[in-house]
Design an enzyme around this catalytic site. Structure first.
Site, PDB file in Angstrom:
ATOM      1  N   HIS A 131      24.112  -9.225 -18.489  1.00  0.00           N
ATOM      2  CA  HIS A 131      25.244  -8.759 -19.298  1.00  0.00           C
ATOM      3  C   HIS A 131      26.575  -8.920 -18.562  1.00  0.00           C
ATOM      4  O   HIS A 131      27.627  -8.983 -19.198  1.00  0.00           O
ATOM      5  CB  HIS A 131      25.044  -7.290 -19.690  1.00  0.00           C
ATOM      6  N   HIS A 135      25.357  -2.711 -22.431  1.00  0.00           N
ATOM      7  CA  HIS A 135      25.495  -4.160 -22.589  1.00  0.00           C
ATOM      8  C   HIS A 135      26.938  -4.637 -22.490  1.00  0.00           C
ATOM      9  O   HIS A 135      27.187  -5.749 -22.047  1.00  0.00           O
ATOM     10  CB  HIS A 135      24.917  -4.605 -23.933  1.00  0.00           C
ATOM     11  N   THR A 155      38.552   6.235 -39.235  1.00  0.00           N
ATOM     12  CA  THR A 155      37.347   5.395 -39.250  1.00  0.00           C
ATOM     13  C   THR A 155      36.845   4.987 -37.869  1.00  0.00           C
ATOM     14  O   THR A 155      35.724   4.486 -37.747  1.00  0.00           O
ATOM     15  CB  THR A 155      37.656   4.082 -39.989  1.00  0.00           C
ATOM     16  N   GLY A 156      37.677   5.091 -36.862  1.00  0.00           N
ATOM     17  CA  GLY A 156      37.349   4.551 -35.538  1.00  0.00           C
ATOM     18  C   GLY A 156      37.677   3.074 -35.427  1.00  0.00           C
ATOM     19  O   GLY A 156      37.438   2.464 -34.380  1.00  0.00           O
ATOM     20  N   CYS A 201      40.173   8.190 -34.846  1.00  0.00           N
ATOM     21  CA  CYS A 201      41.061   8.116 -36.016  1.00  0.00           C
ATOM     22  C   CYS A 201      40.175   8.375 -37.235  1.00  0.00           C
ATOM     23  O   CYS A 201      39.107   8.972 -37.104  1.00  0.00           O
ATOM     24  CB  CYS A 201      41.804   6.771 -36.071  1.00  0.00           C
ATOM     25  N   ASP A 216      44.692  10.341 -34.009  1.00  0.00           N
ATOM     26  CA  ASP A 216      45.814  10.452 -34.938  1.00  0.00           C
ATOM     27  C   ASP A 216      45.591  11.700 -35.795  1.00  0.00           C
ATOM     28  O   ASP A 216      44.693  12.511 -35.534  1.00  0.00           O
ATOM     29  CB  ASP A 216      46.008   9.147 -35.740  1.00  0.00           C
ATOM     30  N   HIS A 217      46.433  11.832 -36.832  1.00  0.00           N
ATOM     31  CA  HIS A 217      46.399  13.039 -37.665  1.00  0.00           C
ATOM     32  C   HIS A 217      45.094  13.187 -38.446  1.00  0.00           C
ATOM     33  O   HIS A 217      44.803  14.260 -38.947  1.00  0.00           O
ATOM     34  CB  HIS A 217      47.586  13.001 -38.640  1.00  0.00           C
TER      35      HIS A 217
HETATM   36  C1  RB5 Z   1      45.100   7.213 -41.217  1.00  0.00           C
HETATM   37  O1  RB5 Z   1      45.245   7.536 -42.546  1.00  0.00           O
HETATM   38  C2  RB5 Z   1      44.006   6.150 -41.050  1.00  0.00           C
HETATM   39  O2  RB5 Z   1      44.454   4.934 -41.544  1.00  0.00           O
HETATM   40  C3  RB5 Z   1      43.605   6.039 -39.600  1.00  0.00           C
HETATM   41  O3  RB5 Z   1      43.169   7.270 -39.147  1.00  0.00           O
HETATM   42  C4  RB5 Z   1      42.486   5.074 -39.262  1.00  0.00           C
HETATM   43  O4  RB5 Z   1      41.357   5.308 -40.045  1.00  0.00           O
HETATM   44  C5  RB5 Z   1      42.856   3.656 -39.168  1.00  0.00           C
HETATM   45  O5  RB5 Z   1      42.057   2.789 -38.819  1.00  0.00           O
END
Ligand code: RB5
Length: 161
Positions: free
Chosen positions: A143, A108, A77-78, A75, A18-19
């Site tokens: 596994h 695993h 946080t992932g 993204c 994403d952005h």
């Molecule tokens: C975008 O602002 C943010 O919410 C997204 O990149 C991500 O971290 C969501 O889980």
């Protein structure tokens, strides 16, 4: 992982972000192409605000259709991309946050999509985790039955209210 256990193969990899992760995704794509992988880039474009579930769906569908061998989603946080990807039947997505979890996700859990956070890790760390994820084999054995149980959860009938 020892050198004997690492298996370097060139993969067809579907990637999206994403952005929150455009420069990191672009750095990763350049890195993986230089390593010999075939990368399909599903965006997003610089300056474009997108919803991470849409990006996760593009990569997940490429993996389950067989168009890609592995997926990578980035993204902030992932976390969001991972939650969304795991809603697609056939996807085992894992948020990896170091080379150990990148390796274990393959060995695993037989993960087919790696998710990472660009607000957590710099591009160099993302490239390193991707490398380990791609080069780590599934251990199988004990596994395999556990992964089968994960996939069996997709077959459960919807809970009625
Ligand atoms: C975008 O602002 C943010 O919410 C997204 O990149 C991500 O971290 C969501 O889980």
């Amino acid at each position: 992982m020892t050198q004997d256990e690492a298996v370097h193969r060139n993969y067809r990899i579907a990637i999206a972000s994403d952005h929150a992760a455009v420069p990191e995704r672009q750095a990763l794509i350049d890195y993986l192409r230089a390593e010999g992988h075939e990368v399909s880039d599903f965006g997003s474009e610089p300056g474009e605000a997108v919803d991470y579930p849409d990006q996760a769906a593009l990569v997940s569908r490429a993996v389950v259709s067989g168009e890609a061998d592995r997926g990578i989603l980035i993204c902030g946080t992932g976390l969001g991309v991972c939650m969304a990807a795991n809603k697609v039947d056939g996807i085992r997505a894992a948020t990896v946050h170091d080379t150990f979890t990148a390796e274990m996700a393959r060995r695993h859990n037989d993960a087919n999509v790696a998710c990472m956070g660009a607000r957590v890790h710099a591009a160099a760390a993302i490239c390193r985790m991707a490398d380990v994820f791609l080069d780590s084999p599934f251990d199988g054995g004990r596994h395999a039955g556990r992964v089968d149980k994960i996939m069996a959860l997709e077959q459960d009938a919807p809970v009625s209210s």
